[in-house]
Every structure is written in C-alpha cells, then in structure tokens.
Design a protein around this motif. Structure first.
Motif, PDB file in Angstrom:
ATOM      1  N   GLY A 247       0.835  -1.189   0.000  1.00  0.00           N
ATOM      2  CA  GLY A 247       0.000   0.000   0.000  1.00  0.00           C
ATOM      3  C   GLY A 247       0.870   1.240   0.000  1.00  0.00           C
ATOM      4  O   GLY A 247       2.087   1.172  -0.162  1.00  0.00           O
ATOM      5  N   PHE A 248       0.249   2.370   0.190  1.00  0.00           N
ATOM      6  CA  PHE A 248       1.021   3.618   0.256  1.00  0.00           C
ATOM      7  C   PHE A 248       1.915   3.639   1.494  1.00  0.00           C
ATOM      8  O   PHE A 248       3.041   4.135   1.446  1.00  0.00           O
ATOM      9  N   THR A 249       1.410   3.120   2.598  1.00  0.00           N
ATOM     10  CA  THR A 249       2.172   3.066   3.847  1.00  0.00           C
ATOM     11  C   THR A 249       2.037   1.674   4.450  1.00  0.00           C
ATOM     12  O   THR A 249       1.233   0.857   3.998  1.00  0.00           O
ATOM     13  N   ARG A 250       2.803   1.413   5.498  1.00  0.00           N
ATOM     14  CA  ARG A 250       2.883   0.068   6.049  1.00  0.00           C
ATOM     15  C   ARG A 250       1.724  -0.345   6.962  1.00  0.00           C
ATOM     16  O   ARG A 250       1.291  -1.500   6.913  1.00  0.00           O
ATOM     17  N   PRO A 251       1.190   0.525   7.843  1.00  0.00           N
ATOM     18  CA  PRO A 251       0.141   0.071   8.783  1.00  0.00           C
ATOM     19  C   PRO A 251      -1.055  -0.525   8.061  1.00  0.00           C
ATOM     20  O   PRO A 251      -1.585   0.054   7.120  1.00  0.00           O
ATOM     21  N   LYS A 252      -1.489  -1.700   8.529  1.00  0.00           N
ATOM     22  CA  LYS A 252      -2.589  -2.409   7.885  1.00  0.00           C
ATOM     23  C   LYS A 252      -3.777  -2.666   8.818  1.00  0.00           C
ATOM     24  O   LYS A 252      -4.880  -2.937   8.355  1.00  0.00           O
ATOM     25  N   VAL A 253      -3.572  -2.604  10.137  1.00  0.00           N
ATOM     26  CA  VAL A 253      -4.638  -2.911  11.097  1.00  0.00           C
ATOM     27  C   VAL A 253      -4.767  -1.748  12.075  1.00  0.00           C
ATOM     28  O   VAL A 253      -3.752  -1.201  12.535  1.00  0.00           O
ATOM     29  N   LEU A 254      -6.005  -1.384  12.390  1.00  0.00           N
ATOM     30  CA  LEU A 254      -6.279  -0.300  13.340  1.00  0.00           C
ATOM     31  C   LEU A 254      -7.254  -0.801  14.395  1.00  0.00           C
ATOM     32  O   LEU A 254      -8.344  -1.273  14.068  1.00  0.00           O
ATOM     33  N   PHE A 255      -6.854  -0.699  15.666  1.00  0.00           N
ATOM     34  CA  PHE A 255      -7.722  -1.015  16.800  1.00  0.00           C
ATOM     35  C   PHE A 255      -8.182   0.296  17.425  1.00  0.00           C
ATOM     36  O   PHE A 255      -7.352   1.105  17.863  1.00  0.00           O
ATOM     37  N   LEU A 256      -9.485   0.516  17.498  1.00  0.00           N
ATOM     38  CA  LEU A 256     -10.055   1.696  18.136  1.00  0.00           C
ATOM     39  C   LEU A 256     -10.730   1.261  19.433  1.00  0.00           C
ATOM     40  O   LEU A 256     -11.706   0.501  19.403  1.00  0.00           O
ATOM     41  N   LEU A 257     -10.227   1.758  20.566  1.00  0.00           N
ATOM     42  CA  LEU A 257     -10.663   1.312  21.892  1.00  0.00           C
ATOM     43  C   LEU A 257     -10.940   2.522  22.764  1.00  0.00           C
ATOM     44  O   LEU A 257     -10.332   3.585  22.589  1.00  0.00           O
TER      45      LEU A 257
END
Length: 512
Positions: A247-257
């Motif tokens: 992708g454009f950047t590396r982060p693929k997973v987001l946890f919203l807590l």
C-alpha cells in the motif's frame, strides 16, 4: 496534490485473479513528471545491480532497526526454498487473503457499493448466542469447514494450538467469520464487565488472531517477492501484477478502543497470541504508561454497581495512540507510525492527531496534519462501541471518514509495487470493519450502513428480545389524555403544567 491518471482496467468476474498482461503505463500529470524521472532512474539502477542485491525499495522499513522484515540474501533464498509449497498455495484462490486482495472490482460493483443497493438477503444460525442469527449481504458464507484455520500460516497455527489447546475450536467460529473479510457488526457481545472475562475473551481472541494472520501474510508476500526479484534482476514488476503487494504506507490494522485499561488487556493478549518474543525496552514503557497488570485495580466503590466497578477499574484515560511493529524475531511497541503494522488508539487521540492538535515546543503552534499512515488500513476493529458511544461518537465517525485517502506526500515505498486498487482510490471498498458492542444503537447502525462499504459484503447479528411485558402479571390500563398548547415551543411547559394540575392530583388522591 498531483495524482496518477490510470487507464481503467477491464472488468474481471468476481473471484478471478487479474490477468498477467502488460498494463499500460500510467499517465502522469505535469506536476508529477519530475518525480517520474526519479522513478525511472530507480528502475534503471535496479537493472544494473547484481542478482544477489535487493532490486526493490523495501516494504516501509525502519533504517534504525536491524531486526526489521528485511532479511539477508541467504535468509531470503532459504525462505523461498523451504516455503516453496507455501508460495504456491498462497496464490490459490482458496486462500481468503489472496482471494480478497487480488480481486478486481468491476464498474457495476463500485456503483452498487456507492449507491448502497445491497440488502440483507441470507441468514445462518449464530451458535452459542441465544435467539440470534447472522444475516448478510452478498454471497452466503459457506458452512463451517473441517479446519477453519486452513489459511493460517503454520507457525501461527502451531502457537495457537499450544496456548489455547481445547479452547481453539471455540474461537474458530468467530474467526471464520472474520476470515471471510466481510464487514461485521456484533452487537450482542457479552463484555467482561457483565458476563466475566471468559466469554469476552473468546471474541477478542478471534479478531486478534485474524489481525495477526493478516499482518503475517502481508509480510510474507513482500519478503517472497523481494527474494524473487533479488534472484532475477531483469524482472519488470510492471509486467506482473503479482509483485504489486504493498500500500502507500505500512500500517494495515487499526484497533479503536475507549480506555487505556481495555487497550492494555488487548495488547497483552495480542503479544501472547504472537509466536514472536517481546523486546524488554518497549514493554517497559508500555507497563509504565498502561500499568503492570489487572491485579492493580482500585478498591471497588460500594455505592456503584458491579459492572461500573469492573469497567472503570484501572486506568480510565481515553487519550492514547501508539504503533506495534512485527519484525523477523520480535514484537516492538511504540514504533514509528509509518514503520508499524498495527495502530492502537482511542478515537479522541486519533482525532487530535488527524486535526494536528498537538502543539510543538518551539513555536507553540499546532503540528501539521500528518495522518498519511491511515491511508493503507485494511482491517479496522472497533471494540466496546457501547463505551465509545458514552464518550464522543463523532470522533469515531471522523476517524473512519479519514481512512484510505490518498497520502498528502510521498513516503518510503516503491510506486511500482503499490496495489492497483490503492492507486484507483478504491481502498475503502477492500477495508474490513468489525464493530463489537453489548447492545445496538441507531448511531451504530448508521455507521455500519454508511461507512462500511466492503465489496465482500456485510454480516450483522440479529437478536430477538422477549422484552418485559410478558412478565407483568396484572393487566395495566393505559390512559391517553389530550392537552392544549399555544405553540410547539410551549409544548413541554404545557405538558408539565397539565400533569401537575390534572394528573398528579388524581394520583395523590388514589388509595393505590
């Protein structure tokens, strides 16, 4: 901001992989022609390198970290030889990860997603959830397979079997749902503060296992393609879409807590489910900011109910944001956002980050908006949405609206290896959103229907509640009385006055 103008691809039937035909070169705007010369120069240098040197810009790595996903030539060669069968299996359409990321959206599919024409047309029973069923859009999910973890890498699967043992099958039900890469709304979850941690941990383990599997598969594909390109310096990535793996950047997973205490519990469990070892320095900082363990809970307040004491025990801070990075041998917390695989955040902290709310020390001015690390998020997990709804729901909505936009500037990635649907601004149709709550609200329904546009479809838990009216033993008569109001603005005052002068005196005079 300059954009790439890509020639639209021909429609491909659902489930089929993109044909390996030589694509037409992207047409560049005038503002981007200068940078294209740099890209061509990089490509020319790549052709001149010996076959034993890496020909590609690596997958958003930290230069400071020697333990990153970059591996030496010997390691990559050994990796390819020992995992040759895995490399073949990974390209099979039966693998849910490959099937999901290699699917090419047709124009009519995109139009249907934009117009939200899909309807919940199929259902299947929800095991272990009373009076509930799963309803969904798109193709109906197939029945449970003999091995729900067939798509999981062997190292992960062996580790899960070791630490979960007999409980692995219990987690496999929700894991199979997550592994379908559909948007999911589970609003009958029994959280730890109502039914104990055992029931809650089953669902939590399932989506953590899915996130780990997705991160490891993404990393493995990049490493294998790096090894192939290292062995053949004459390979042209523009002629083979199988090398377009980033992708454009590396982060693929987001946890919203919602709370730090919940984030601590989830991150600790994530580390336990990962077969990699943990670095001491980053874990020390994590313990310092989030607490040592759940045993450090404060004394319960006797004037409050049990669920209140359990939910608000420990650190109730709602401002936190950090990255988690998976390297070859370890898990690193507090990594740079652009070098992280997973982002853990509260909606408040991420909203402030997006708005540039942090103040610089020198000039005392807000920092420049830098949210490009959210441009390539592929899995979003919103856990304890019921608690978030008691904070500020608009923050969550604003964060989801900011995901999968084109980045404002170039980051460390090879443009030639970016997946086509990122360049076509279709990443939001490939993003999976999982919403978990103990009850359903209209705001959750609106968020799920409006912000979740996964082409795979949606799955929603539908529960029938018996209510309390059948428990009433004596029949109660309902009486409706009319009152007059001069205008809508005076309606509430008129209703209250009528109650005080007409209704309440009758209640006082009644013997009951």
């Amino acid at each position: 901001m300059a954009k790439l103008k890509l020639v639209p691809s021909t429609d491909t039937p659902r489930g089929q992989k993109r044909r390996r035909e030589k694509p037409q070169r992207p047409v560049l705007d005038d503002d981007l022609r200068d940078s294209s010369a740099g890209i061509i120069a990089v490509k020319a240098v790549r052709r001149e390198k010996p076959s034993n040197e890496s020909p590609q810009v690596l997958h958003q790595n930290d230069d400071d970290d020697s333990d990153d996903c970059n591996v030496s030539s010997e390691d990559e060669a050994h990796y390819m030889i020992s995992n040759k069968s895995d490399a073949l299996d990974e390209m099979e359409s039966s693998c849910s990860f490959q099937r999901h990321v290699t699917h090419v959206l047709a124009n009519d599919e995109v139009n249907a997603l934009v117009n939200q024409k899909s309807k919940f047309k199929w259902e299947m029973p929800a095991e272990d959830i009373p009076k509930s069923k799963w309803v969904g859009t798109g193709e109906k999910i197939k029945g449970a397979s003999d091995d729900p973890f067939v798509d999981v890498k062997g190292k992960l699967k062996d580790h899960w079997q070791k630490i979960l043992s007999d409980d692995l099958n219990y987690r496999s039900r929700f894991f199979s749902l997550c592994n379908s890469y559909r948007d999911i709304m589970h609003c009958n979850k029994k959280p730890f503060y109502l039914k104990g941690s055992k029931v809650d941990s089953s669902t939590m383990d399932a989506y953590l296992m899915h996130a780990l599997s997705h991160v490891h598969r993404t990393r493995d594909v990049v490493i294998k393609n790096d090894a192939k390109l290292r062995n053949d310096a004459n390979t042209d990535v523009m002629e083979d879409d199988s090398y377009r793996d980033q992708g454009f950047t590396r982060p693929k997973v987001l946890f919203l807590l919602p709370l730090k205490s919940i984030a601590r519990r989830i991150v600790k469990r994530l580390i336990q489910l990962s077969p990699l070892t943990q670095k001491d320095n980053s874990m020390g900082q994590f313990k310092k900011e989030f607490g040592e363990s759940d045993d450090e809970l404060e004394e319960p307040n006797s004037s409050k109910p049990t669920d209140f004491n359990l939910l608000f025990a420990g650190d109730v801070e709602d401002h936190f944001l950090f990255g988690i990075k998976f390297t070859k041998k370890s898990v690193k917390l507090y990594s740079n956002f652009y070098a992280s695989d997973i982002i853990v955040a509260s909606p408040l902290a991420l909203k402030l980050k997006i708005d540039g709310g942090e103040v610089t020390k020198k000039k005392g001015r807000p920092k420049e908006n830098d949210s490009d690390f959210l441009s390539s998020i592929e899995i979003v997990v919103v856990d304890y949405a019921d608690v978030i709804s008691m904070q500020n729901w608009s923050h969550l909505h604003a964060v989801l609206e900011q995901l999968n936009h084109l980045p404002s500037k170039e980051h460390v990635t090879n443009v030639m290896r970016i997946r086509p649907w990122y360049l076509d601004e279709q990443a939001r149709y490939y993003r999976q959103t999982i919403i978990l709550s103990s009850y359903l609200t209209p705001e959750m329904n609106a968020l799920f229907n409006g912000s979740c546009l996964n082409y795979e479809g949606k799955v929603k838990l539908a529960t029938e509640f018996t209510g309390v009216l059948p428990k009433i033993q004596l029949e109660i008569r309902q009486v409706y009385e009319r009152f007059d109001a001069s205008s809508i603005g005076e309606l509430d005052d008129a209703r209250f006055e009528y109650f005080c002068t007409k209704v309440y005196p009758k209640i006082q005079e009644s013997d009951e």
